[in-house]
Scaffold this motif. Structure first.
Motif, PDB file in Angstrom:
ATOM      1  N   UNK A 204       0.811  -1.215   0.000  1.00 43.55           N
ATOM      2  CA  UNK A 204       0.000   0.000   0.000  1.00 43.55           C
ATOM      3  C   UNK A 204       0.847   1.269   0.000  1.00 43.55           C
ATOM      4  N   UNK A 205       1.894   1.280   0.827  1.00 41.31           N
ATOM      5  CA  UNK A 205       2.730   2.483   0.921  1.00 41.31           C
ATOM      6  C   UNK A 205       3.472   2.740  -0.384  1.00 41.31           C
ATOM      7  N   UNK A 206       3.950   1.678  -1.010  1.00 41.88           N
ATOM      8  CA  UNK A 206       4.652   1.833  -2.281  1.00 41.88           C
ATOM      9  C   UNK A 206       3.718   2.390  -3.351  1.00 41.88           C
ATOM     10  N   UNK A 207       2.503   1.851  -3.414  1.00 41.87           N
ATOM     11  CA  UNK A 207       1.521   2.328  -4.387  1.00 41.87           C
ATOM     12  C   UNK A 207       1.196   3.796  -4.141  1.00 41.87           C
ATOM     13  N   UNK A 208       0.954   4.144  -2.881  1.00 38.64           N
ATOM     14  CA  UNK A 208       0.610   5.531  -2.552  1.00 38.64           C
ATOM     15  C   UNK A 208       1.737   6.481  -2.915  1.00 38.64           C
ATOM     16  N   UNK A 209       2.986   6.060  -2.691  1.00 40.17           N
ATOM     17  CA  UNK A 209       4.135   6.897  -3.027  1.00 40.17           C
ATOM     18  C   UNK A 209       4.220   7.142  -4.529  1.00 40.17           C
ATOM     19  N   UNK A 210       3.995   6.088  -5.314  1.00 44.37           N
ATOM     20  CA  UNK A 210       4.061   6.230  -6.766  1.00 44.37           C
ATOM     21  C   UNK A 210       2.927   7.101  -7.299  1.00 44.37           C
ATOM     22  N   UNK A 211       1.729   6.918  -6.763  1.00 44.48           N
ATOM     23  CA  UNK A 211       0.596   7.729  -7.204  1.00 44.48           C
ATOM     24  C   UNK A 211       0.852   9.201  -6.904  1.00 44.48           C
ATOM     25  N   UNK A 212       1.400   9.471  -5.734  1.00 46.16           N
ATOM     26  CA  UNK A 212       1.716  10.857  -5.376  1.00 46.16           C
ATOM     27  C   UNK A 212       2.765  11.441  -6.312  1.00 46.16           C
ATOM     28  N   UNK A 213       3.754  10.635  -6.657  1.00 43.29           N
ATOM     29  CA  UNK A 213       4.810  11.117  -7.556  1.00 43.29           C
ATOM     30  C   UNK A 213       4.283  11.358  -8.968  1.00 43.29           C
ATOM     31  N   UNK A 214       3.255  10.616  -9.367  1.00 47.97           N
ATOM     32  CA  UNK A 214       2.687  10.764 -10.711  1.00 47.97           C
ATOM     33  C   UNK A 214       1.749  11.962 -10.830  1.00 47.97           C
ATOM     34  N   UNK A 215       1.320  12.511  -9.706  1.00 43.95           N
ATOM     35  CA  UNK A 215       0.347  13.609  -9.738  1.00 43.95           C
ATOM     36  C   UNK A 215       0.933  14.810 -10.464  1.00 43.95           C
ATOM     37  N   UNK A 216       0.071  15.553 -11.202  1.00 42.22           N
ATOM     38  CA  UNK A 216       0.568  16.752 -11.884  1.00 42.22           C
ATOM     39  C   UNK A 216       1.098  17.777 -10.899  1.00 42.22           C
ATOM     40  N   UNK A 217       2.030  18.586 -11.350  1.00 44.12           N
ATOM     41  CA  UNK A 217       2.549  19.649 -10.501  1.00 44.12           C
ATOM     42  C   UNK A 217       1.432  20.604 -10.141  1.00 44.12           C
ATOM     43  N   UNK A 218       1.504  21.248  -8.966  1.00 47.35           N
ATOM     44  CA  UNK A 218       0.480  22.236  -8.611  1.00 47.35           C
ATOM     45  C   UNK A 218       0.379  23.300  -9.693  1.00 47.35           C
TER      46      UNK A 218
END
Length: 228
Positions: A204-218
């Motif tokens: 779960x933590x690995x998935x959450x980290x990757x999803x956060x990294x994939x998010x568009x820049x503010x």
């Protein structure tokens, strides 16, 4: 099934995957204030569930025909400021969910639903499904889409989608990078689930980290008020 305050949006869980389903098929799942609140409630409940994949779809032959035309045909921002604010929060909740969100598009993905897809990690469209952001025709500026689309599809394709307000078919949506896959109409949900299901078994933590990294820049500071 998790009970929400409205029966126009369902939240279900099965095999480590949550499904958020619009449930107004007689009106092609066109969004109402009650449904936007339901989406907000559903994704708020999921906001702390790290790593959990979410399928977003609709009951019936059309995933979502956009905001109800009775709402957008008038003074949208003037008459529905609270609705617009809640809708913007829904986009943020989908984008910041600490797990992948996949939209299964059937029939049509219109307006606010198209913008929701831009916040998802996966979008699967049925081969007969149309994708359209028609807000310009109603005198509404979909500034969120203007912020996100160029990075996804390039400036020229983004300008075409936003400034003409015309629909594109599923194959074109895939070719410009909006859709991950195009499948027979009745297989859209199954294909989206096939993308999400393996992820439910990962850390779960690995998935959450990757999803956060994939998010568009503010996005840069908006020059106009965000709408739709």
């Amino acid at each position: 099934m998790d009970a929400l305050e409205t029966d126009l949006v369902d939240l279900e869980r099965s095999d480590g995957i949550a499904t958020v389903r619009l449930n107004r098929p007689d009106k092609l799942n066109a969004l109402t204030p009650e449904m936007v609140e339901g989406l907000h409630e559903a994704f708020s409940r999921l906001a702390d569930e790290q790593g959990i994949p979410v399928l977003l779809t609709g009951t019936g032959r059309v995933t979502c025909a956009g905001m109800d035309t009775e709402i957008v045909s008038g003074d949208y921002l003037g008459e529905y400021p609270d609705l617009n604010e809640t809708l913007q929060e829904v986009y943020r909740l989908v984008e910041t969910h600490p797990g992948p969100v996949g939209l299964a598009g059937k029939g049509a993905v219109v307006g606010a639903a198209a913008l929701l897809s831009l916040s998802c990690e996966f979008t699967v469209l049925g081969e007969e499904t149309s994708f359209v952001i028609p807000e310009v025709k109603y005198g509404i500026s979909p500034t969120r889409a203007a912020e996100l689309l160029p990075g996804l599809v390039g400036r020229h394709a983004a300008a075409e989608l936003l400034l003409t307000g015309e629909e594109i078919d599923a194959e074109r949506a895939q070719s410009v990078g909006i859709a991950n896959d195009v499948v027979p109409e009745d297989e859209a949900e199954a294909r989206a689930l096939a993308l999400l299901e393996p992820i439910a078994d990962y850390d779960d933590e690995t998935v959450a980290t990757l999803v956060d990294a994939l998010a568009p820049d503010p996005p840069a500071e908006r020059r106009v008020d965000s709408s739709i």
